[in-house]
Design a protein around this motif. Structure first.
Motif, PDB file in Angstrom:
ATOM      1  N   UNK A  42       0.879  -1.269  -0.029  1.00 15.85           N
ATOM      2  CA  UNK A  42       0.047   0.019   0.171  1.00 15.85           C
ATOM      3  C   UNK A  42       0.928   1.297  -0.020  1.00 15.85           C
ATOM      4  N   UNK A  43       0.260   2.166  -0.552  1.00 13.34           N
ATOM      5  CA  UNK A  43       0.841   3.626  -0.395  1.00 13.34           C
ATOM      6  C   UNK A  43       0.304   4.646   0.510  1.00 13.34           C
ATOM      7  N   UNK A  44       0.784   5.642   0.849  1.00 17.21           N
ATOM      8  CA  UNK A  44       0.354   6.562   1.973  1.00 17.21           C
ATOM      9  C   UNK A  44      -1.073   7.060   1.641  1.00 17.21           C
ATOM     10  N   UNK A  45      -1.416   6.863   0.245  1.00 16.66           N
ATOM     11  CA  UNK A  45      -2.765   7.360  -0.123  1.00 16.66           C
ATOM     12  C   UNK A  45      -4.013   6.184   0.231  1.00 16.66           C
ATOM     13  N   UNK A  46      -3.487   5.156   0.395  1.00 21.07           N
ATOM     14  CA  UNK A  46      -4.662   4.063   0.474  1.00 21.07           C
ATOM     15  C   UNK A  46      -4.454   3.534   1.817  1.00 21.07           C
ATOM     16  N   UNK A  47      -5.799   3.039   2.230  1.00 22.66           N
ATOM     17  CA  UNK A  47      -5.846   2.675   3.645  1.00 22.66           C
ATOM     18  C   UNK A  47      -6.052   1.159   3.778  1.00 22.66           C
ATOM     19  N   UNK A  48      -5.474   0.613   4.701  1.00 19.54           N
ATOM     20  CA  UNK A  48      -5.884  -1.090   4.773  1.00 19.54           C
ATOM     21  C   UNK A  48      -6.663  -1.217   5.829  1.00 19.54           C
ATOM     22  N   UNK A  49      -7.268  -2.500   6.060  1.00 20.88           N
ATOM     23  CA  UNK A  49      -7.756  -2.854   7.245  1.00 20.88           C
ATOM     24  C   UNK A  49      -6.537  -2.714   8.324  1.00 20.88           C
ATOM     25  N   UNK A  50      -6.857  -2.657   9.533  1.00 23.53           N
ATOM     26  CA  UNK A  50      -5.639  -2.358  10.556  1.00 23.53           C
ATOM     27  C   UNK A  50      -4.832  -3.869  10.874  1.00 23.53           C
ATOM     28  N   UNK A  51      -5.657  -4.954  10.704  1.00 21.76           N
ATOM     29  CA  UNK A  51      -5.191  -6.321  11.349  1.00 21.76           C
ATOM     30  C   UNK A  51      -3.996  -6.665  10.912  1.00 21.76           C
ATOM     31  N   UNK A  52      -3.460  -6.407   9.570  1.00 26.24           N
ATOM     32  CA  UNK A  52      -2.096  -6.895   9.099  1.00 26.24           C
ATOM     33  C   UNK A  52      -0.815  -6.154   9.656  1.00 26.24           C
ATOM     34  N   UNK A  53      -1.220  -4.915   9.966  1.00 25.77           N
ATOM     35  CA  UNK A  53       0.132  -4.158  10.604  1.00 25.77           C
ATOM     36  C   UNK A  53       1.012  -3.711   9.481  1.00 25.77           C
ATOM     37  N   UNK A  54       2.361  -3.834   9.759  1.00 27.56           N
ATOM     38  CA  UNK A  54       2.996  -3.526   8.749  1.00 27.56           C
ATOM     39  C   UNK A  54       3.853  -4.719   8.084  1.00 27.56           C
ATOM     40  N   UNK A  55       3.702  -5.775   8.751  1.00 28.36           N
ATOM     41  CA  UNK A  55       4.659  -6.894   8.234  1.00 28.36           C
ATOM     42  C   UNK A  55       4.321  -7.123   6.896  1.00 28.36           C
ATOM     43  N   UNK A  56       5.379  -6.879   5.973  1.00 27.39           N
ATOM     44  CA  UNK A  56       5.071  -6.980   4.567  1.00 27.39           C
ATOM     45  C   UNK A  56       4.397  -8.556   4.198  1.00 27.39           C
TER      46      UNK A  56
END
Length: 193
Positions: free
Chosen positions: A2-16
């Motif tokens: 993801x880039x800064x402009x798009x949002x993810x669900x929070x559960x995956x965190x930042x682990x690639x």
């Protein structure tokens, strides 16, 4: 990624690895019979553990379990179970290993005598994903009446490690339900699938 402009669900965190799983697999409708078997088995192995633990071991599981080919797994014997119990690269739980074998046998029976595993599962949702519109993680259920019904039917046929919570996680993973949050960039993408 993801880039800064798009949002993810929070559960995956930042682990690639977790982010890639979220962005590329989770919630994407899966209709392949063998792939659905693999995902159900892995969700069963996950019980009591974090999903990222299973995700990190997924390739090892695939090697250990003959790429989750039910035709091969159904023929596993006690010696193979002992070999798997010695394999530190997977989750070594005898009941789950034996459940994988029992479930492979049921899967084969369903493939030979019915419409197939995928058709059986997708029939519960009339062939198309249920699209939920949750805005926060605390709105997402751990199980539903539908996951309880599917669990009951799977168990009655002889599948193991398929309780309602496991089945709901499986439904989310395989796109039977779209539980990406409405703020997540994947919600609309998975809905379009």
């Amino acid at each position: 990624m993801t880039d800064a402009a798009q949002k993810n669900c929070p559960w995956p965190g930042t682990d690639p690895l977790y982010v890639a799983y979220h962005d590329e697999e989770w919630g994407v409708p899966e209709r392949d019979d063998r792939a659905l078997y693999e995902k159900l088995i892995l969700d069963g192995f996950q019980a009591g553990l974090a999903w990222i633990t299973i995700l990190r071991k997924r390739e090892a599981f695939r090697r250990a379990f003959d790429d989750f080919a039910p035709e091969k797994i159904a023929r596993y014997n006690a010696k193979k179970v002992e070999t798997l119990m010695q394999d530190a690269s997977i989750v070594r739980n005898r009941m789950k290993i034996e459940g994988t074998i029992a479930s492979a046998r049921v899967w084969l029976e369903m493939m030979e005598t019915g419409p197939g595993f995928s058709a059986f599962l997708w029939d519960f949702v009339d062939g198309k994903p249920i699209v939920n519109r949750y805005e926060a993680m605390d709105q997402v259920p751990a199980e539903t009446a539908l996951s309880r019904a599917i669990s009951k039917e799977l168990k009655s046929r002889g599948f193991k490690f398929c309780g309602p919570t496991i089945v709901y996680a499986f439904m989310q993973a395989t796109g039977m339900v779209n539980d990406h949050l409405t703020t997540c960039h994947r919600h609309a993408a998975c809905t379009a699938l």
